[in-house]
Design a protein around this motif. Sequence first.
Motif, PDB file in Angstrom:
ATOM      1  N   GLU A 205      32.711 -12.200 -47.299  1.00  0.00           N
ATOM      2  CA  GLU A 205      31.661 -11.690 -46.613  1.00  0.00           C
ATOM      3  C   GLU A 205      31.169 -10.756 -47.843  1.00  0.00           C
ATOM      4  N   MET A 206      30.147 -10.439 -47.532  1.00  0.00           N
ATOM      5  CA  MET A 206      29.797  -8.625 -48.449  1.00  0.00           C
ATOM      6  C   MET A 206      29.909  -7.773 -47.628  1.00  0.00           C
ATOM      7  N   MET A 207      29.696  -6.512 -48.812  1.00  0.00           N
ATOM      8  CA  MET A 207      30.612  -5.341 -48.489  1.00  0.00           C
ATOM      9  C   MET A 207      29.334  -4.805 -46.905  1.00  0.00           C
ATOM     10  N   ASP A 208      29.985  -4.191 -46.032  1.00  0.00           N
ATOM     11  CA  ASP A 208      29.088  -3.624 -45.037  1.00  0.00           C
ATOM     12  C   ASP A 208      28.734  -2.571 -46.161  1.00  0.00           C
ATOM     13  N   CYS A 209      27.944  -1.457 -47.058  1.00  0.00           N
ATOM     14  CA  CYS A 209      27.908  -0.582 -47.199  1.00  0.00           C
ATOM     15  C   CYS A 209      26.923   0.729 -46.416  1.00  0.00           C
ATOM     16  N   SER A 210      27.122   0.334 -45.230  1.00  0.00           N
ATOM     17  CA  SER A 210      26.536   0.964 -44.223  1.00  0.00           C
ATOM     18  C   SER A 210      27.980   2.332 -43.706  1.00  0.00           C
ATOM     19  N   SER A 211      28.844   1.427 -44.205  1.00  0.00           N
ATOM     20  CA  SER A 211      30.026   1.752 -43.271  1.00  0.00           C
ATOM     21  C   SER A 211      30.200   3.562 -44.137  1.00  0.00           C
ATOM     22  N   ASP A 212      31.666   3.948 -43.502  1.00  0.00           N
ATOM     23  CA  ASP A 212      32.645   4.848 -44.357  1.00  0.00           C
ATOM     24  C   ASP A 212      33.261   4.130 -44.960  1.00  0.00           C
ATOM     25  N   PRO A 213      33.692   4.422 -46.114  1.00  0.00           N
ATOM     26  CA  PRO A 213      35.550   3.889 -47.047  1.00  0.00           C
ATOM     27  C   PRO A 213      36.041   5.611 -46.901  1.00  0.00           C
ATOM     28  N   GLY A 214      35.994   6.040 -46.342  1.00  0.00           N
ATOM     29  CA  GLY A 214      36.902   7.473 -46.718  1.00  0.00           C
ATOM     30  C   GLY A 214      38.305   6.492 -45.803  1.00  0.00           C
ATOM     31  N   THR A 215      39.174   7.351 -47.212  1.00  0.00           N
ATOM     32  CA  THR A 215      40.753   7.231 -47.085  1.00  0.00           C
ATOM     33  C   THR A 215      41.542   8.782 -46.936  1.00  0.00           C
ATOM     34  N   PRO A 216      42.404   8.741 -46.216  1.00  0.00           N
ATOM     35  CA  PRO A 216      43.356  10.188 -46.365  1.00  0.00           C
ATOM     36  C   PRO A 216      43.497  10.894 -47.293  1.00  0.00           C
ATOM     37  N   ASN A 217      43.490  10.527 -48.345  1.00  0.00           N
ATOM     38  CA  ASN A 217      44.136  11.202 -49.765  1.00  0.00           C
ATOM     39  C   ASN A 217      42.115  11.405 -50.538  1.00  0.00           C
ATOM     40  N   SER A 218      42.382  12.875 -50.915  1.00  0.00           N
ATOM     41  CA  SER A 218      40.625  13.279 -51.044  1.00  0.00           C
ATOM     42  C   SER A 218      40.627  12.336 -52.628  1.00  0.00           C
TER      43      SER A 218
ATOM     44  N   TYR B  34      29.148  -0.617 -56.329  1.00  0.00           N
ATOM     45  CA  TYR B  34      28.900  -1.875 -55.610  1.00  0.00           C
ATOM     46  C   TYR B  34      27.574  -2.039 -55.049  1.00  0.00           C
ATOM     47  N   CYS B  35      27.108  -0.807 -54.274  1.00  0.00           N
ATOM     48  CA  CYS B  35      25.868  -1.126 -53.259  1.00  0.00           C
ATOM     49  C   CYS B  35      24.646  -0.923 -54.194  1.00  0.00           C
ATOM     50  N   GLN B  36      24.982  -0.553 -55.167  1.00  0.00           N
ATOM     51  CA  GLN B  36      23.893  -0.605 -56.318  1.00  0.00           C
ATOM     52  C   GLN B  36      23.395  -1.941 -56.981  1.00  0.00           C
ATOM     53  N   SER B  37      24.646  -2.895 -57.469  1.00  0.00           N
ATOM     54  CA  SER B  37      24.728  -4.039 -57.380  1.00  0.00           C
ATOM     55  C   SER B  37      23.898  -4.565 -57.468  1.00  0.00           C
ATOM     56  N   LEU B  38      23.879  -4.724 -55.471  1.00  0.00           N
ATOM     57  CA  LEU B  38      23.353  -5.584 -54.780  1.00  0.00           C
ATOM     58  C   LEU B  38      22.132  -5.735 -54.829  1.00  0.00           C
ATOM     59  N   LEU B  39      21.746  -3.825 -55.040  1.00  0.00           N
ATOM     60  CA  LEU B  39      20.059  -3.768 -54.914  1.00  0.00           C
ATOM     61  C   LEU B  39      19.478  -4.503 -56.391  1.00  0.00           C
TER      62      LEU B  39
ATOM     63  N   GLN C 249      20.011  -4.996 -45.758  1.00  0.00           N
ATOM     64  CA  GLN C 249      21.651  -5.283 -45.497  1.00  0.00           C
ATOM     65  C   GLN C 249      21.705  -3.341 -46.525  1.00  0.00           C
ATOM     66  N   GLN C 250      21.086  -2.805 -46.965  1.00  0.00           N
ATOM     67  CA  GLN C 250      21.262  -2.004 -47.892  1.00  0.00           C
ATOM     68  C   GLN C 250      20.469  -0.537 -47.147  1.00  0.00           C
ATOM     69  N   LEU C 251      19.471  -1.427 -47.256  1.00  0.00           N
ATOM     70  CA  LEU C 251      17.852  -0.193 -47.056  1.00  0.00           C
ATOM     71  C   LEU C 251      18.067  -0.536 -45.607  1.00  0.00           C
ATOM     72  N   GLY C 252      18.286  -1.066 -45.206  1.00  0.00           N
ATOM     73  CA  GLY C 252      17.351  -1.765 -43.323  1.00  0.00           C
ATOM     74  C   GLY C 252      16.500  -2.076 -43.479  1.00  0.00           C
ATOM     75  N   GLU C 253      15.413  -2.265 -42.139  1.00  0.00           N
ATOM     76  CA  GLU C 253      14.568  -3.147 -42.066  1.00  0.00           C
ATOM     77  C   GLU C 253      13.019  -1.930 -41.924  1.00  0.00           C
ATOM     78  N   ASP C 254      13.278  -1.590 -41.543  1.00  0.00           N
ATOM     79  CA  ASP C 254      12.441  -0.992 -41.513  1.00  0.00           C
ATOM     80  C   ASP C 254      11.577   0.845 -42.981  1.00  0.00           C
ATOM     81  N   ASN C 255      12.234  -0.339 -44.374  1.00  0.00           N
ATOM     82  CA  ASN C 255      11.554   0.132 -45.234  1.00  0.00           C
ATOM     83  C   ASN C 255      10.024  -0.964 -46.129  1.00  0.00           C
TER      84      ASN C 255
END
Length: 216
Positions: free
Chosen positions: A48-61, A74-79, A114-120
């Motif tokens: 499955e494709m990674m959802d690049c609109s989600s927040d990938p944050g983790t507890p450790n900064s 990864y998102c740039q590579s998809l574009l 997936q990366q830019l949305g529909e209204d682009n």
Amino acid sequence: AGEVGDDSSSSDSSSSSTTTEVIEIVAGQRGGRNGVRVEITAPGGGGEMMDCSSDPGTPNSSVAAEHDRIHQLYCQSLLQEADTLHNLANLHGERGEWTEAIRHYNYALHLQIQQLGEDNSIVANTLSNIGTMNHRAGNLNGALKAYKQVAKMRKNCLGNCVEVADAIVRVALVQSQTGLVDKAENMYNVALRIAVKEVGENHIKVATIKIAMGDM
């Protein structure tokens, strides 16, 4: 009046039969807002494709920062992959290989949405190319669906502008070719009003629209 309506049922009998791959494009809602939804075939392959609109944050900064950097790469590579697919589609189109052109534009469209949305505007341009390939292949119904969605997308992200007028002219052209003369005339008038407002009465784009209206 002046809306790009749904007359696909009227044009089914006029469109040529073809084996060209066609994506389904429908009006709809997403996320509780009015807009467009493009139903497309995802590229083949497992996973499955990674959802690049989600927040990938983790507890450790520090880990979160590194994760975010990898996420953005990864998102740039998809574009970039979408750009490559788009270029391949252009090449197939230049060779008159309509089916392959549509397939590659379709894959590029999937990644772009997936990366830019529909209204682009980039997404709208790719969809416009899909419409053009269908038009050249003789699939007028597929072309009409694509061009209508392009007009809606461009209006959503740009407002009434020359680019919207161009898309509406394409809608009108296909409508006239499928015998929907009254609807085509209405669309040409909408495009003409937008063009006159944006570039003035004496601009070549306005003259081009008037010529097209006279050729119906």
